[in-house]
Design a protein around this motif. Structure first.
Motif, PDB file in Angstrom:
ATOM      1  N   GLY A 177       7.802   3.420 -16.231  1.00 32.05           N
ATOM      2  CA  GLY A 177       8.319   3.009 -14.913  1.00 32.05           C
ATOM      3  C   GLY A 177       9.020   1.680 -15.088  1.00 32.05           C
ATOM      4  N   ALA A 178       9.597   1.551 -13.889  1.00 27.98           N
ATOM      5  CA  ALA A 178      10.362   0.280 -13.753  1.00 27.98           C
ATOM      6  C   ALA A 178       9.080  -0.882 -13.647  1.00 27.98           C
ATOM      7  CB  ALA A 178      11.362   0.209 -12.805  1.00 27.98           C
ATOM      8  N   LEU A 179       9.600  -2.031 -14.197  1.00 26.51           N
ATOM      9  CA  LEU A 179       8.826  -3.418 -13.918  1.00 26.51           C
ATOM     10  C   LEU A 179       9.002  -3.919 -12.361  1.00 26.51           C
ATOM     11  CD1 LEU A 179       8.793  -4.791 -17.261  1.00 26.51           C
ATOM     12  CD2 LEU A 179       6.695  -3.702 -16.194  1.00 26.51           C
ATOM     13  N   GLY A 180      10.447  -3.764 -12.183  1.00 26.49           N
ATOM     14  CA  GLY A 180      10.942  -4.316 -10.718  1.00 26.49           C
ATOM     15  C   GLY A 180      12.139  -3.849 -10.598  1.00 26.49           C
ATOM     16  N   GLY A 181      12.741  -3.922  -9.207  1.00 24.06           N
ATOM     17  CA  GLY A 181      13.866  -3.559  -8.780  1.00 24.06           C
ATOM     18  C   GLY A 181      14.280  -4.117  -7.437  1.00 24.06           C
ATOM     19  N   ILE A 190       8.899  -7.311  -7.969  1.00 21.14           N
ATOM     20  CA  ILE A 190       8.303  -7.251  -9.265  1.00 21.14           C
ATOM     21  C   ILE A 190       6.802  -6.710  -9.155  1.00 21.14           C
ATOM     22  CG2 ILE A 190       7.576  -8.212 -11.447  1.00 21.14           C
ATOM     23  CD1 ILE A 190      10.334  -9.915 -11.298  1.00 21.14           C
ATOM     24  N   GLY A 191       6.377  -5.638  -9.830  1.00 25.53           N
ATOM     25  CA  GLY A 191       5.017  -5.424  -9.716  1.00 25.53           C
ATOM     26  C   GLY A 191       4.086  -6.145 -10.698  1.00 25.53           C
ATOM     27  N   VAL A 192       3.358  -6.684 -10.085  1.00 28.08           N
ATOM     28  CA  VAL A 192       2.347  -7.714 -10.761  1.00 28.08           C
ATOM     29  C   VAL A 192       1.258  -6.748 -11.652  1.00 28.08           C
ATOM     30  CG1 VAL A 192       0.288  -8.945 -10.425  1.00 28.08           C
ATOM     31  CG2 VAL A 192       2.219  -9.312  -8.973  1.00 28.08           C
ATOM     32  N   TYR A 233       0.378  -4.993  -6.162  1.00 29.28           N
ATOM     33  CA  TYR A 233       0.704  -6.470  -5.828  1.00 29.28           C
ATOM     34  C   TYR A 233       2.222  -6.532  -6.095  1.00 29.28           C
ATOM     35  CZ  TYR A 233      -3.686  -8.224  -4.288  1.00 29.28           C
ATOM     36  OH  TYR A 233      -4.788  -8.303  -3.411  1.00 29.28           O
ATOM     37  N   GLN A 234       3.186  -7.228  -5.374  1.00 26.64           N
ATOM     38  CA  GLN A 234       4.345  -7.534  -5.707  1.00 26.64           C
ATOM     39  C   GLN A 234       4.756  -8.808  -5.703  1.00 26.64           C
ATOM     40  OE1 GLN A 234       7.078  -5.067  -3.429  1.00 26.64           O
ATOM     41  NE2 GLN A 234       6.819  -3.601  -4.853  1.00 26.64           N
ATOM     42  N   PHE A 235       5.688  -9.503  -6.668  1.00 30.91           N
ATOM     43  CA  PHE A 235       6.154 -10.946  -6.572  1.00 30.91           C
ATOM     44  C   PHE A 235       7.477 -10.541  -5.921  1.00 30.91           C
ATOM     45  CE2 PHE A 235       8.841 -13.147  -9.877  1.00 30.91           C
ATOM     46  CZ  PHE A 235       9.349 -14.142  -8.926  1.00 30.91           C
ATOM     47  N   PHE A 249       0.798  -1.189   0.011  1.00 33.18           N
ATOM     48  CA  PHE A 249      -0.019  -0.009   0.083  1.00 33.18           C
ATOM     49  C   PHE A 249       0.791   1.129   0.124  1.00 33.18           C
ATOM     50  CE2 PHE A 249      -2.229  -3.589   1.876  1.00 33.18           C
ATOM     51  CZ  PHE A 249      -3.505  -3.493   1.502  1.00 33.18           C
ATOM     52  N   ARG A 250       0.519   2.254  -0.895  1.00 32.72           N
ATOM     53  CA  ARG A 250       1.401   3.321  -0.918  1.00 32.72           C
ATOM     54  C   ARG A 250       0.490   4.441  -1.340  1.00 32.72           C
ATOM     55  NH1 ARG A 250       7.066   1.703  -4.222  1.00 32.72           N
ATOM     56  NH2 ARG A 250       7.432   0.083  -2.673  1.00 32.72           N
ATOM     57  N   HIS A 251       0.311   5.710  -0.684  1.00 27.39           N
ATOM     58  CA  HIS A 251      -0.531   6.699  -0.874  1.00 27.39           C
ATOM     59  C   HIS A 251      -0.096   7.606  -2.045  1.00 27.39           C
ATOM     60  CE1 HIS A 251      -3.593   9.828  -0.297  1.00 27.39           C
ATOM     61  NE2 HIS A 251      -4.340   8.962   0.190  1.00 27.39           N
ATOM     62  N   GLU A 252       0.000   7.121  -3.194  1.00 23.31           N
ATOM     63  CA  GLU A 252       0.757   7.793  -4.133  1.00 23.31           C
ATOM     64  C   GLU A 252      -0.470   8.428  -4.863  1.00 23.31           C
ATOM     65  OE1 GLU A 252       4.248   6.240  -5.983  1.00 23.31           O
ATOM     66  OE2 GLU A 252       3.412   4.521  -5.708  1.00 23.31           O
ATOM     67  N   LYS A 253      -0.218   9.461  -6.208  1.00 22.11           N
ATOM     68  CA  LYS A 253      -1.012   9.858  -6.758  1.00 22.11           C
ATOM     69  C   LYS A 253      -1.443   8.834  -7.958  1.00 22.11           C
ATOM     70  CE  LYS A 253      -1.751  14.267  -9.566  1.00 22.11           C
ATOM     71  NZ  LYS A 253      -0.811  15.037 -10.348  1.00 22.11           N
ATOM     72  N   ALA A 264      -2.000   5.318 -14.408  1.00 17.21           N
ATOM     73  CA  ALA A 264      -1.865   3.962 -15.047  1.00 17.21           C
ATOM     74  C   ALA A 264      -0.373   3.681 -14.640  1.00 17.21           C
ATOM     75  CB  ALA A 264      -1.788   4.159 -16.569  1.00 17.21           C
ATOM     76  N   GLY A 265      -0.479   2.227 -13.862  1.00 14.84           N
ATOM     77  CA  GLY A 265       0.613   1.627 -13.330  1.00 14.84           C
ATOM     78  C   GLY A 265       0.928   1.954 -12.120  1.00 14.84           C
ATOM     79  N   ARG A 266       0.259   2.794 -11.447  1.00  6.23           N
ATOM     80  CA  ARG A 266       0.468   3.718 -10.148  1.00  6.23           C
ATOM     81  C   ARG A 266      -0.684   3.426  -9.393  1.00  6.23           C
ATOM     82  NH1 ARG A 266       5.224   5.328  -8.579  1.00  6.23           N
ATOM     83  NH2 ARG A 266       5.912   5.670 -10.652  1.00  6.23           N
ATOM     84  N   TYR A 267      -0.783   2.510  -8.384  1.00  5.23           N
ATOM     85  CA  TYR A 267      -2.087   2.413  -7.628  1.00  5.23           C
ATOM     86  C   TYR A 267      -1.661   2.512  -6.169  1.00  5.23           C
ATOM     87  CZ  TYR A 267      -2.969   0.317 -12.111  1.00  5.23           C
ATOM     88  OH  TYR A 267      -2.992   0.330 -13.518  1.00  5.23           O
ATOM     89  N   ARG A 268      -2.760   2.542  -5.228  1.00  3.58           N
ATOM     90  CA  ARG A 268      -2.661   2.763  -3.943  1.00  3.58           C
ATOM     91  C   ARG A 268      -2.420   1.500  -3.266  1.00  3.58           C
ATOM     92  NH1 ARG A 268      -5.736   8.450  -2.775  1.00  3.58           N
ATOM     93  NH2 ARG A 268      -4.031   9.602  -3.645  1.00  3.58           N
ATOM     94  N   VAL A 325      19.994   4.839  -7.700  1.00  3.24           N
ATOM     95  CA  VAL A 325      20.441   4.731  -6.300  1.00  3.24           C
ATOM     96  C   VAL A 325      19.620   3.817  -5.434  1.00  3.24           C
ATOM     97  CG1 VAL A 325      22.081   6.491  -6.115  1.00  3.24           C
ATOM     98  CG2 VAL A 325      19.565   6.765  -5.835  1.00  3.24           C
ATOM     99  N   ARG A 326      18.105   3.836  -6.203  1.00  2.52           N
ATOM    100  CA  ARG A 326      17.177   3.356  -5.426  1.00  2.52           C
ATOM    101  C   ARG A 326      16.795   4.230  -4.023  1.00  2.52           C
ATOM    102  NH1 ARG A 326      13.691   0.008  -7.282  1.00  2.52           N
ATOM    103  NH2 ARG A 326      13.829  -1.585  -5.289  1.00  2.52           N
ATOM    104  N   GLY A 327      15.439   4.383  -3.679  1.00  2.85           N
ATOM    105  CA  GLY A 327      15.331   5.356  -2.609  1.00  2.85           C
ATOM    106  C   GLY A 327      15.345   5.100  -1.314  1.00  2.85           C
TER     107      GLY A 327
HETATM  108  P1  AMP Z   1       9.921  -0.471  -5.752  1.00  2.00           P
HETATM  109  O1  AMP Z   1       9.986  -1.326  -4.556  1.00  2.00           O
HETATM  110  O2  AMP Z   1       9.275   0.721  -5.578  1.00  2.00           O
HETATM  111  O3  AMP Z   1      11.071  -0.753  -6.456  1.00  2.00           O
HETATM  112  O4  AMP Z   1       8.763  -1.446  -6.451  1.00  2.00           O
HETATM  113  C1  AMP Z   1       9.066  -2.550  -7.199  1.00  2.00           C
HETATM  114  C2  AMP Z   1       7.977  -2.694  -8.406  1.00  2.00           C
HETATM  115  O5  AMP Z   1       6.649  -2.590  -7.703  1.00  2.00           O
HETATM  116  C3  AMP Z   1       7.998  -1.563  -9.137  1.00  2.00           C
HETATM  117  O6  AMP Z   1       9.146  -1.732 -10.185  1.00  2.00           O
HETATM  118  C4  AMP Z   1       6.766  -1.456  -9.729  1.00  2.00           C
HETATM  119  O7  AMP Z   1       6.406  -2.505 -10.609  1.00  2.00           O
HETATM  120  C5  AMP Z   1       5.778  -2.079  -8.465  1.00  2.00           C
HETATM  121  N1  AMP Z   1       5.148  -0.835  -8.072  1.00  2.00           N
HETATM  122  C6  AMP Z   1       5.666  -0.045  -7.019  1.00  2.00           C
HETATM  123  N2  AMP Z   1       4.749   0.808  -6.303  1.00  2.00           N
HETATM  124  C7  AMP Z   1       3.568   0.676  -7.257  1.00  2.00           C
HETATM  125  C8  AMP Z   1       2.318   1.278  -7.177  1.00  2.00           C
HETATM  126  N3  AMP Z   1       2.095   2.289  -6.524  1.00  2.00           N
HETATM  127  N4  AMP Z   1       1.480   0.630  -8.219  1.00  2.00           N
HETATM  128  C9  AMP Z   1       1.747  -0.284  -8.873  1.00  2.00           C
HETATM  129  N5  AMP Z   1       2.968  -0.745  -9.054  1.00  2.00           N
HETATM  130  C10 AMP Z   1       3.727  -0.600  -8.207  1.00  2.00           C
END
Ligand code: AMP
Length: 484
Positions: free
Chosen positions: A339-343, A366-368, A178-180, A164-168, A171-175, A310-312
């Motif tokens: 945006g990145a698919l994973g990191g 990785i973002g599902v 899911y992550q693998f 869960f992240r309270h982001e704006k 598309a591809g960015r949700y509050r 650097v990753r945040g």
């Molecule tokens: P992060 O931990 O921020 O590097 O996130 C790893 C991956 O999760 C990202 O590369 C995205 O694919 C996905 N991800 C992170 N935040 C979000 C978000 N708010 N909505 C959708 N996917 C996200």
């Protein structure tokens, strides 16, 4: 009797205390109190209020996954699970809700994720809690809490679940997303870093998504302080600091490394001349970095060195990487801006920092949803698994009674049998059989029930054959084995 009351008819009476009834001590006069609570029946009703017209919508930034989309989820979850098993990662599940302090201490209380985006609140006990904004801290906590340093190392975790992240939202960015996630605890060999990058690469490649790995090494406790000092000096010089965006002005004091991954135009321009971390790596870190890159070369995994990556988060050291989709436009390939698919990366100090024994570790998320967006965007066809599907249809209630038994027998015996018990029309049932791609249908009507036979209809040719009920199983097996 209470048990026999229908719920909507139960009336609960709250009886007022008799004045002084409980608090009276033996032999003492009691002053009568004013009666405040008059007994009122409280009706508990399961019926919705007739006039209420309020319709609820999902919260902003939250998504419903409906069956049409779940097909993609199924594919992605299966691929993630298959790869995790192939590389011997063990599945774990940790709670979605954790103590707020876990993230303050691990992810870092000045990071965007914790300071700006985390859903945190005080629960009914007065404890400060948070919905997990990432998965690694819970897995580190679990590793320490369950004494897993006593197990043979490395300990390899795989998990998949919501964050869960309270982001704006966009598309591809949700509050809620899911992550693998995979993590390796207790391994300092650079081949571990390579392994998690390889899994990420295989995941996308096998889902037919072209990706590139961006990679950097941000040093260790030995060499990074010197680099940070050089970076700070650079931004202080020639009034550079005043040209930073407002967010970066704050980052300058809290986490200067993060000045490098700001996307504001002015900050991007400034960083072009900034010192690069690779030039300040100690021998160990440089050697380590080269090893990881050599392993990637061995398997021709496409990567690009990104000195600004650097990753945040606070906990990373040495290897950091991100997986980016490659866009193909008219014979040109470029990195997607979506945006990145994973990191992920290495975090050798985190387990100890969180109260465990010194334990080197690395991981990946990785973002599902973003993976699914890519699959859809590229129109990658989903394979339908219709192999050996059998449909069973009925005509009339007597046949239905028999069919529900046959269906259960076949299903329990391991056949891939489907039905539409609720439908009466044979035409509608056969349409359903066609829709799901059944190989053949077993049809039972009144006549078949009387004759103890069953019809077998080939769904391609439409040819039907009457079979003695006792011989039906053998005939089904024959057709499945022949691939007819
Ligand atoms: P992060 O931990 O921020 O590097 O996130 C790893 C991956 O999760 C990202 O590369 C995205 O694919 C996905 N991800 C992170 N935040 C979000 C978000 N708010 N909505 C959708 N996917 C996200």
């Amino acid at each position: 009797m209470l048990q026999r009351c229908r719920r909507e008819n139960i009336k609960i009476y709250t009886m007022p205390k008799k004045a002084g009834a409980k608090s009276a001590k033996a032999g003492q006069p009691v002053k009568a109190k004013k009666r405040i609570n008059k007994a009122k029946p409280v009706k508990i009703s399961s019926e919705p209020k007739a006039k209420s017209s309020r319709r609820f919508s999902r919260l902003r930034g939250m998504r419903d996954v409906l069956p049409e989309e779940y097909k993609y989820w199924d594919l992605v979850i299966k691929k993630a699970t298959e790869l995790a098993r192939a590389y011997d990662f063990k599945t774990v599940k940790t709670p979605i809700l954790e103590s707020l302090e876990l993230y303050n201490k691990s992810t870092g209380k000045d990071t965007d994720i914790v300071a700006k985006e985390m859903y945190s609140f005080i629960d009914k006990n007065g404890d400060k809690v948070a919905l997990r904004p990432e998965l690694t801290p819970s897995l580190v906590r679990a590793y320490i809490e369950h004494g897993m340093f006593n197990l043979p190392q490395p300990v390899k975790f795989f998990t998949l679940g919501p964050i869960f992240r309270h982001e704006k939202p966009q598309a591809g960015r949700y509050r809620q997303s899911y992550q693998f996630d995979i993590e390796i605890f207790g391994e300092e060999n650079p081949v571990a870093d390579f392994l998690i990058i390889l899994i990420a690469y295989n995941f996308f490649r096998e889902l037919q998504i072209d990706v590139q790995i961006q990679i950097n090494n941000i040093g260790c406790q030995e060499c990074r302080p010197e680099y940070i000092q050089k970076l700070v000096e650079y931004y202080k010089a020639r009034g550079n600091r005043s040209k930073l965006c407002n967010d970066c002005k704050k980052r300058f004091t809290r986490n200067p490394l993060r000045l490098l991954d700001c996307k504001e135009a002015g900050c991007l321009e400034l960083r072009e001349e900034a010192p690069q971390v690779v030039d300040y790596l100690c021998d160990n870190c440089r050697e380590y970095f080269i090893k990881v890159l050599e392993y990637l070369d061995e398997l021709d995994i496409p990567y690009s060195l990104n000195p600004y990556l650097v990753r945040g988060l606070d906990y990373y050291n040495r290897t950091v990487f991100e997986v980016w989709p490659i866009e193909e436009e008219e014979n040109e390939t470029s990195i997607s801006q979506q945006g990145a698919l994973g990191g992920g990366g290495r975090y050798d100090g985190l387990v100890e920092h969180m109260g465990g024994r010194p334990t080197p570790a690395c991981g990946l998320a990785i973002g599902v949803e973003r993976t699914i967006l890519k699959i859809k965007e590229k129109n990658i066809p989903l394979k339908k698994d219709t192999a050996n599907l059998i449909f069973i249809a009925q005509l009339g209630d007597q046949a239905r009674r028999k069919v529900i038994i046959i269906f259960e027998e076949l299903r329990r015996a391991g056949y891939r049998v489907r039905q539409a018990f609720t439908k009466n029309s044979l035409k509608a049932q056969l349409e359903e059989a066609n829709r799901i791609g059944a190989k053949f249908s077993l049809i039972l009507g009144q006549k078949e029930v009387m004759d103890e036979t069953i019809l077998i209809r080939d769904m391609d040719s439409g040819i039907q054959e009457v079979v003695d009920f006792k011989k039906a199983r053998a005939e089904i097996d024959k057709r499945l084995a022949n691939g007819d």
